[in-house]
Write an enzyme that holds these catalytic residues in place. Structure first.
Site, PDB file in Angstrom:
ATOM      1  N   LYS A 127     -89.199 -67.045 -16.814  1.00  0.00           N
ATOM      2  CA  LYS A 127     -90.628 -66.787 -16.586  1.00  0.00           C
ATOM      3  C   LYS A 127     -91.329 -68.054 -16.089  1.00  0.00           C
ATOM      4  O   LYS A 127     -92.070 -68.014 -15.124  1.00  0.00           O
ATOM      5  CB  LYS A 127     -91.277 -66.334 -17.899  1.00  0.00           C
ATOM      6  CG  LYS A 127     -92.799 -66.360 -17.846  1.00  0.00           C
ATOM      7  CD  LYS A 127     -93.460 -65.968 -19.148  1.00  0.00           C
ATOM      8  CE  LYS A 127     -93.602 -67.069 -20.170  1.00  0.00           C
ATOM      9  NZ  LYS A 127     -94.831 -67.869 -20.129  1.00  0.00           N
ATOM     10  N   ASN A 128     -91.075 -69.178 -16.755  1.00  0.00           N
ATOM     11  CA  ASN A 128     -91.840 -70.380 -16.443  1.00  0.00           C
ATOM     12  C   ASN A 128     -91.400 -71.063 -15.153  1.00  0.00           C
ATOM     13  O   ASN A 128     -92.015 -72.045 -14.728  1.00  0.00           O
ATOM     14  CB  ASN A 128     -91.820 -71.351 -17.627  1.00  0.00           C
ATOM     15  CG  ASN A 128     -92.685 -70.838 -18.766  1.00  0.00           C
ATOM     16  OD1 ASN A 128     -93.438 -69.872 -18.599  1.00  0.00           O
ATOM     17  ND2 ASN A 128     -92.582 -71.466 -19.932  1.00  0.00           N
ATOM     18  N   CYS A 169    -106.723 -71.538 -25.592  1.00  0.00           N
ATOM     19  CA  CYS A 169    -105.788 -70.456 -25.858  1.00  0.00           C
ATOM     20  C   CYS A 169    -105.259 -70.625 -27.266  1.00  0.00           C
ATOM     21  O   CYS A 169    -105.568 -71.612 -27.943  1.00  0.00           O
ATOM     22  CB  CYS A 169    -104.682 -70.392 -24.815  1.00  0.00           C
ATOM     23  SG  CYS A 169    -103.347 -71.501 -25.101  1.00  0.00           S
ATOM     24  N   ARG A 226    -105.916 -77.158 -24.630  1.00  0.00           N
ATOM     25  CA  ARG A 226    -105.258 -77.200 -23.322  1.00  0.00           C
ATOM     26  C   ARG A 226    -106.199 -77.537 -22.156  1.00  0.00           C
ATOM     27  O   ARG A 226    -106.510 -76.693 -21.318  1.00  0.00           O
ATOM     28  CB  ARG A 226    -104.504 -75.897 -23.078  1.00  0.00           C
ATOM     29  CG  ARG A 226    -103.469 -75.646 -24.156  1.00  0.00           C
ATOM     30  CD  ARG A 226    -102.691 -74.381 -23.939  1.00  0.00           C
ATOM     31  NE  ARG A 226    -101.625 -74.532 -22.987  1.00  0.00           N
ATOM     32  CZ  ARG A 226    -100.834 -73.535 -22.606  1.00  0.00           C
ATOM     33  NH1 ARG A 226    -101.008 -72.342 -23.110  1.00  0.00           N
ATOM     34  NH2 ARG A 226     -99.876 -73.729 -21.736  1.00  0.00           N
ATOM     35  N   VAL A 281    -107.688 -79.492 -18.577  1.00  0.00           N
ATOM     36  CA  VAL A 281    -107.121 -79.576 -17.216  1.00  0.00           C
ATOM     37  C   VAL A 281    -107.465 -80.924 -16.562  1.00  0.00           C
ATOM     38  O   VAL A 281    -107.467 -81.044 -15.353  1.00  0.00           O
ATOM     39  CB  VAL A 281    -107.599 -78.398 -16.320  1.00  0.00           C
ATOM     40  CG1 VAL A 281    -107.012 -77.089 -16.808  1.00  0.00           C
ATOM     41  CG2 VAL A 281    -109.117 -78.318 -16.250  1.00  0.00           C
ATOM     42  N   LYS A 335     -99.728 -88.432 -19.849  1.00  0.00           N
ATOM     43  CA  LYS A 335     -98.857 -87.709 -20.773  1.00  0.00           C
ATOM     44  C   LYS A 335     -98.103 -86.704 -19.904  1.00  0.00           C
ATOM     45  O   LYS A 335     -98.633 -86.269 -18.874  1.00  0.00           O
ATOM     46  CB  LYS A 335     -99.792 -86.984 -21.755  1.00  0.00           C
ATOM     47  CG  LYS A 335     -99.176 -86.158 -22.821  1.00  0.00           C
ATOM     48  CD  LYS A 335    -100.314 -85.694 -23.754  1.00  0.00           C
ATOM     49  CE  LYS A 335     -99.835 -84.641 -24.700  1.00  0.00           C
ATOM     50  NZ  LYS A 335    -100.928 -84.113 -25.519  1.00  0.00           N
ATOM     51  N   SER A 350     -97.027 -83.501 -18.306  1.00  0.00           N
ATOM     52  CA  SER A 350     -97.578 -82.142 -18.205  1.00  0.00           C
ATOM     53  C   SER A 350     -96.784 -81.361 -17.169  1.00  0.00           C
ATOM     54  O   SER A 350     -96.685 -81.760 -15.995  1.00  0.00           O
ATOM     55  CB  SER A 350     -99.044 -82.198 -17.788  1.00  0.00           C
ATOM     56  OG  SER A 350     -99.455 -80.929 -17.312  1.00  0.00           O
ATOM     57  N   ASP A 405     -91.346 -74.593 -26.852  1.00  0.00           N
ATOM     58  CA  ASP A 405     -91.244 -73.129 -26.730  1.00  0.00           C
ATOM     59  C   ASP A 405     -90.120 -72.541 -27.584  1.00  0.00           C
ATOM     60  O   ASP A 405     -89.950 -71.316 -27.632  1.00  0.00           O
ATOM     61  CB  ASP A 405     -91.048 -72.722 -25.257  1.00  0.00           C
ATOM     62  CG  ASP A 405     -92.308 -72.948 -24.435  1.00  0.00           C
ATOM     63  OD1 ASP A 405     -93.386 -73.178 -25.016  1.00  0.00           O
ATOM     64  OD2 ASP A 405     -92.210 -72.902 -23.194  1.00  0.00           O
ATOM     65  N   ARG A 443     -95.051 -60.288 -22.380  1.00  0.00           N
ATOM     66  CA  ARG A 443     -95.402 -61.341 -21.422  1.00  0.00           C
ATOM     67  C   ARG A 443     -94.164 -62.147 -21.040  1.00  0.00           C
ATOM     68  O   ARG A 443     -94.089 -62.660 -19.921  1.00  0.00           O
ATOM     69  CB  ARG A 443     -96.426 -62.310 -22.038  1.00  0.00           C
ATOM     70  CG  ARG A 443     -97.804 -61.732 -22.162  1.00  0.00           C
ATOM     71  CD  ARG A 443     -98.759 -62.828 -22.559  1.00  0.00           C
ATOM     72  NE  ARG A 443     -98.495 -64.011 -21.757  1.00  0.00           N
ATOM     73  CZ  ARG A 443     -98.727 -65.256 -22.137  1.00  0.00           C
ATOM     74  NH1 ARG A 443     -99.241 -65.490 -23.324  1.00  0.00           N
ATOM     75  NH2 ARG A 443     -98.464 -66.270 -21.355  1.00  0.00           N
TER      76      ARG A 443
END
Ligand code: EPZ
Length: 429
Positions: free
Chosen positions: A22-23, A126, A131, A133, A171, A173, A316, A408
Site C-alpha cells: 500500500k505505502n 490523525c 503529523r 507538514v 528528522k 520523513s 507500522d 484501508r
C-alpha cells in the site's frame, strides 16, 4: 458497519500470498501527475486507500483504468492500473478529499513541479498524532516555491518553475522524501536531499521515476541526488511486496503457532523485524517462493523493541508485535519513537486480558498465559490488525468493529487467514 468475528485458538497452516505494498502504491500513483503519458502499475493491492486516491487523482484530471485479468493469471494477483494525467484540469486538492487520506497531501510536489502552482488542503491531525507538514513546506521553499497558508490550504506558486537545491530534513520523513524527490525530478538543476528516508517504498518510487526518465541516484541511502529533466514520460512498474503485511502475518503465526509460507514476501525488506521474531522463538527461513514462518509448541520469548526509521524496527509493526508480546513468557518493553500517540491498541488489548503499562513513549508488557475473546475496536489500521492477531490466539470469541480501518490496508484479510485454518468471518451490519 461491518465487523470481524474471530473464534481464537487455531494454529495457522498453509500459504498466504503477499500483496503489493500500500505505502508504495500510493506515491507511485501520485507520480502519474508528473507526465502527460500513461503510467502503468502492476501488483497494485485492492484496498480502500487505493480506491480513495484514484478518486482524488481523477479530480485533478487523471484518467484511471483498471486492466482486466489476463489468461493464466492467478485469481489473487494484484491489479494492473493505468494512470494518464494528459492534462491537469484542477490544481486544488480539497479538504473533503485530503482529510480522508493523509498521503494525498503528497500531490503538492508533482503538481507544483509540473503546473508551477498547487492549492492543497492541510491534512489535519490523525489518530496516531498531530503529523505536521513543516518539512514539505521548508523543502518546497528551498526549491524556490512561494508558499502561503490561506484558509486551511497550502497555496504554493513557482512562477518560473522549481530550482534544484539542497534540502536537509531535521528528522526522517517518508512522505516529505517522496514529495521533494518527485518535485525535484522536473526542477531546473540538481537537488540533494539530506537525511532522506531509506524506506523500501522510497527506493521503489525512485526506480519508477527513473523508468519515467528521471535522473536519481542514492535512493536507499540518506542522501538522494536528483538532476532535474525537462519532462518525464510513461512507464510500467510493478509495486514491491508489502513488508508490513508480511510482518503482520509472520507475527500472527508466531503467536498462534503453525507453519505458513508468506508467498512472494522479500526478507530484505524487513530484516530487523524478522530478526526480532527469531528472538521470540519463531523459525524463519527465506526461500525462492517467499518467507516460511514456523513456531511449534514452544513458548514465546519476550523481546524489547524500539521503533525506528528503516532499516530499524518499523512503527507500522509496533502494535502487531505488542499483541505477540502479550502472550510472551515474561516482560518486554516496547518504545515508540516515530509517532506521539501510537498506543491506542493498549486499552483494547487489555480488554482481552493483556497486562500492559504505558509510561510516556514506552509500554511494558507482562506476558500472560491466556487471552480471552471480547468485543474490541480500534482507531487506526495497524492497531486494528493487532487486535485481529490477538483474537486469533485468544480463547473464545473476539469481535473487531470499525473494519473499514482494516480495509484501508489489508487485502482480503479474512480470506487469507481462513485459507490457513483461522476461524474468522466478516459480519455485515
Ligand atoms: C509514512 O507516513 C507511512 N504512510 C506510515 O504508514 C508510516 O507509519 C510512516 O511513514 C513512518 O514509517 C504512508 O506511506 C502512506 P513520516 P508519513 O513523515 O510519511 C514527523 C500506515 O499505517 N513529521 O515519515 O506520513 C511526523 O509527525 C501508515 O500504513 C514532521 O514533524 O510519516 C512523524 O513523527 C501510518 N513534519 C515523523 O516525522 C513533517 O513535515 C515521521 O513521519 C513530516 C513529518
Amino acid at each position: 458497519m461491518d465487523s470481524i468475528r474471530i473464534t481464537g485458538g487455531n494454529e495457522l497452516h498453509g500459504v498466504i500470498p503477499i500483496s503489493g505494498a500500500k505505502n508504495a502504491a500510493l506515491p507511485l500513483m501520485i507520480a502519474a501527475l508528473l507526465t502527460d503519458e500513461t503510467l502503468t502499475l502492476s501488483n497494485v493491492p485492492r484496498l480502500r486507500d487505493v480506491a480513495q486516491l484514484s478518486h482524488i487523482l481523477s479530480n485533478h484530471g487523471v484518467d484511471y483504468a483498471v486492466n482486466g485479468k489476463r489468461n493464466g493469471q492467478h485469481a489473487l494477483a494484484g491489479q494492473t492500473i493505468s494512470l494518464t494525467a494528459r492534462e491537469i484540469v484542477d490544481t486544488t486538492a480539497p479538504y473533503e478529499l485530503v482529510s480522508k487520506m493523509r498521503a494525498s497531501f503528497w500531490v503538492i510536489g508533482p503538481m507544483v513541479a509540473r503546473m508551477h502552482e498547487a492549492r492543497v488542503s492541510l491534512p489535519g491531525g490523525c489518530a496516531i498524532g498531530t503529523r505536521p507538514v513543516d518539512f514539505f513546506i521548508e523543502g518546497l521553499t528551498a526549491l524556490g516555491a512561494e508558499i502561503e497558508i490561506e484558509g486551511g490550504y497550502v497555496v504554493v506558486r513557482a512562477p518560473g518553475g522549481l530550482k534544484g537545491a539542497r534540502v536537509e530534513f531535521p528528522k526522517v520523513s517518508v512522505g516529505a522524501t517522496h514529495t521533494i524527490m518527485m518535485a525535484a525530478t522536473l526542477a531546473d538543476g540538481e537537488t540533494e536531499i539530506v537525511n532522506a528516508a531509506r524506506e523500501p517504498e522510497v527506493v521503489d518510487l525512485a526506480k519508477c521515476l527513473r523508468a519515467m526518465g528521471a535522473q536519481i541516484e542514492g535512493e536507499g541511502t540518506s542522501v538522494i541526488r536528483i538532476q532535474g529533466v525537462k519532462r518525464l514520460h510513461g512507464a510500467h512498474h510493478a509495486v514491491l511486496p508489502d513488508r508490513i503485511e508480511t510482518g503482520t502475518y509472520a507475527m500472527a503465526v508466531a503467536m498462534t503457532g503453525g507453519d505458513v509460507l508468506l508467498q512472494g514476501a522479500r526478507g530484505d525488506l524487513l530484516d530487523t523485524a524478522l530478526e526480532t521474531l527469531r528472538q521470540t522463538g519463531a523459525q524463519i527461513t527465506e526461500t525462492a517462493e517467499g518467507i516460511k514462518v514456523y513456531r511449534n509448541g514452544n513458548g514465546i520469548q519476550p523481546v524489547d523493541v524500539t521503533t525506528e526509521p528503516f532499516p530499524g524496527f518499523p512503527t507500522d509493526l509496533q502494535a502487531q508485535f505488542m499483541a505477540l508480546m502479550t502472550m510472551a513468557g515474561g516482560s518486554s518493553r516496547i518504545t515508540e519513537t516515530i509517532f506521539e500517540n501510537r498506543f491506542m491498541h493498549v486499552q483494547e488489548l487489555a480488554r482481552l486480558g493483556a497486562q500492559i503499562h504505558v509510561d510516556g513513549h514506552t509500554a511494558t508488557v507482562d506476558g500472560v498465559s491466556t487471552l480471552r475473546g471480547a468485543p474490541v475496536m480500534a482507531t487506526d489500521l495497524r492497531a486494528s490488525v493487532s487486535l485481529v492477531i490477538a483474537g486469533l490466539a485468544a480463547k473464545g470469541e473476539t469481535t473487531v468493529s470499525r473494519v473499514y480501518h482494516l480495509d484501508r490496508g489489508f487485502e482480503r484479510l479474512e480470506d487469507k487467514l481462513t485459507h490457513c485454518g483461522a476461524n474468522i468471518q466478516r459480519i455485515s451490519a
